[in-house]
Design an enzyme around this catalytic site. Structure first.
Site, PDB file in Angstrom:
ATOM      1  N   ASP A 172       1.461 -16.543  10.383  1.00  0.00           N
ATOM      2  CA  ASP A 172       0.395 -17.107   9.548  1.00  0.00           C
ATOM      3  C   ASP A 172       0.793 -17.201   8.084  1.00  0.00           C
ATOM      4  O   ASP A 172       0.051 -17.757   7.270  1.00  0.00           O
ATOM      5  CB  ASP A 172      -0.903 -16.303   9.702  1.00  0.00           C
ATOM      6  N   HIS A 173       1.981 -16.696   7.746  1.00  0.00           N
ATOM      7  CA  HIS A 173       2.460 -16.764   6.364  1.00  0.00           C
ATOM      8  C   HIS A 173       3.686 -17.665   6.201  1.00  0.00           C
ATOM      9  O   HIS A 173       4.064 -17.964   5.063  1.00  0.00           O
ATOM     10  CB  HIS A 173       2.793 -15.363   5.854  1.00  0.00           C
ATOM     11  N   HIS A 202       3.283  -2.854   5.083  1.00  0.00           N
ATOM     12  CA  HIS A 202       2.637  -3.595   6.174  1.00  0.00           C
ATOM     13  C   HIS A 202       3.161  -3.060   7.513  1.00  0.00           C
ATOM     14  O   HIS A 202       3.859  -3.758   8.237  1.00  0.00           O
ATOM     15  CB  HIS A 202       2.913  -5.084   6.016  1.00  0.00           C
ATOM     16  N   ASP A 222      -1.289  -8.587   2.763  1.00  0.00           N
ATOM     17  CA  ASP A 222      -0.768  -7.946   3.966  1.00  0.00           C
ATOM     18  C   ASP A 222      -0.122  -6.606   3.638  1.00  0.00           C
ATOM     19  O   ASP A 222       1.078  -6.399   3.797  1.00  0.00           O
ATOM     20  CB  ASP A 222       0.211  -8.866   4.691  1.00  0.00           C
TER      21      ASP A 222
END
Length: 322
Positions: free
Chosen positions: A66-67, A143, A215
């Site tokens: 998603d990044h 993270h 994150d």
């Protein structure tokens, strides 16, 4: 020179009808720095009125899809549109290998110059991108077991404002001598007197600072990036009711993000990377504001303007005589 911070995507893991996958743009003098590039970032750039041709550098925090899954497509578009200007890619360990696996996005095969900075797996970071006017610093975040980094964009301090009346009073003739003083060089007047920049310049003018910390659990790296930032964008995936889940997954709550902002002396806080479990983020905003009143949920495509003139010291006279 003012900086615009534009959140392009503020969702966590999956897009929703209201929020898109992670991406944030910083625009200065028409040039763009892009932080993260989730799927759909090209569309969001268009909707924000930002041209891919003006992107000077792209910074990826970590390799969760998603990044970063929007990056191969963006590079392919640059290739198809015959980009000629160079671009810098600041990537986590394994980032270049990911791009090499995608036909049409391998940096070495693109027709435009690509400068790749791959972070050291040991976490030795620091300044990862700089120009004459700005510097971007990276620090390791927390993270879980995933290598992740956050970023800090800082304008360089500028000389103080030039006082032409004082320069004339000291015998400096108008013209090139004024320019030399403004550039920090001493000059000699027609009568042989040396006039130094400190006699005609006000206090140094600090530039603006924006930090992108997503994150991550609250950690030392994130706090360092947020130190006295004019604008901090921070992970606020969960509300207090899921604090344990935030810790388990390597994220932060809105209240934790606000605590980081308060302890770091930030001016404003944008809450981002919001979980889809909260259709209405108002509770997260309230929790954050109970700790740090200048907190708000990041609004996608809004331009958050940072103007260095708001930070200029009062003109109280020459800073020194050197």
């Amino acid at each position: 020179m003012k900086i615009d911070v534009i959140p392009l995507g503020t969702a966590s893991a999956v897009p929703t009808d209201e929020r898109h996958l992670s991406a944030l743009a910083v625009e200065r003098k028409g040039q763009v720095l892009l932080f993260d590039c989730g799927e759909g970032t090209q569309y969001r750039l268009r909707e924000a009125g930002l041209s891919w041709a003006r992107i000077e550098a792209i910074f990826v925090t970590h390799l969760h899809g998603d990044h970063c899954y929007g990056l191969p497509g963006l590079l392919s578009t640059m290739e198809l549109q015959q980009r000629a200007d160079p671009v810098t890619l600041v990537l986590p360990p394994g980032g270049p290998a990911m791009l090499r696996a995608v036909p049409g996005a391998t940096p070495a095969r693109l027709s435009f110059p690509v400068h790749v900075v791959e972070a050291d797996a040991a976490g030795t970071l620091g300044t990862v991108y700089e120009t004459d006017e700005i510097a971007v610093e990276a620090r390791r975040l927390d993270h879980r077991e995933v290598f992740a980094m956050g970023f800090r964009v800082a304008e360089r301090t500028r000389p103080g404002r030039f006082d032409p009346e004082r320069a004339r009073a000291l015998g400096v003739p108008e013209g090139p001598a004024f320019g030399r003083l403004q550039n920090g060089c001493p000059v000699t007047t027609p009568d042989g007197t040396t006039v130094r920049p400190g006699q005609v310049l006000g206090p140094p003018r600090p530039g603006v600072v924006a930090a992108y910390v997503t994150d991550t659990r609250p950690c030392a790296g994130g706090r360092a990036l947020a130190e006295e930032a004019d604008l901090l964008y921070h992970d606020a995936t969960f509300a207090d009711d899921h604090a344990a889940r935030a810790d388990e997954t390597g994220h932060s709550t809105a209240r934790q993000a606000a605590t980081v902002a308060r302890e770091a002396g930030a001016t404003r806080l944008l809450l981002g990377h919001l979980s889809a479990r909260y259709p209405d983020p108002a509770p997260q905003e309230r929790e954050a504001r109970s700790v740090f009143p200048a907190a708000e949920v990041a609004e996608e495509l809004r331009r958050y303007e940072l103007d260095p003139r708001e930070k200029e010291p009062d003109p109280v006279g020459p800073a020194d005589e050197s």
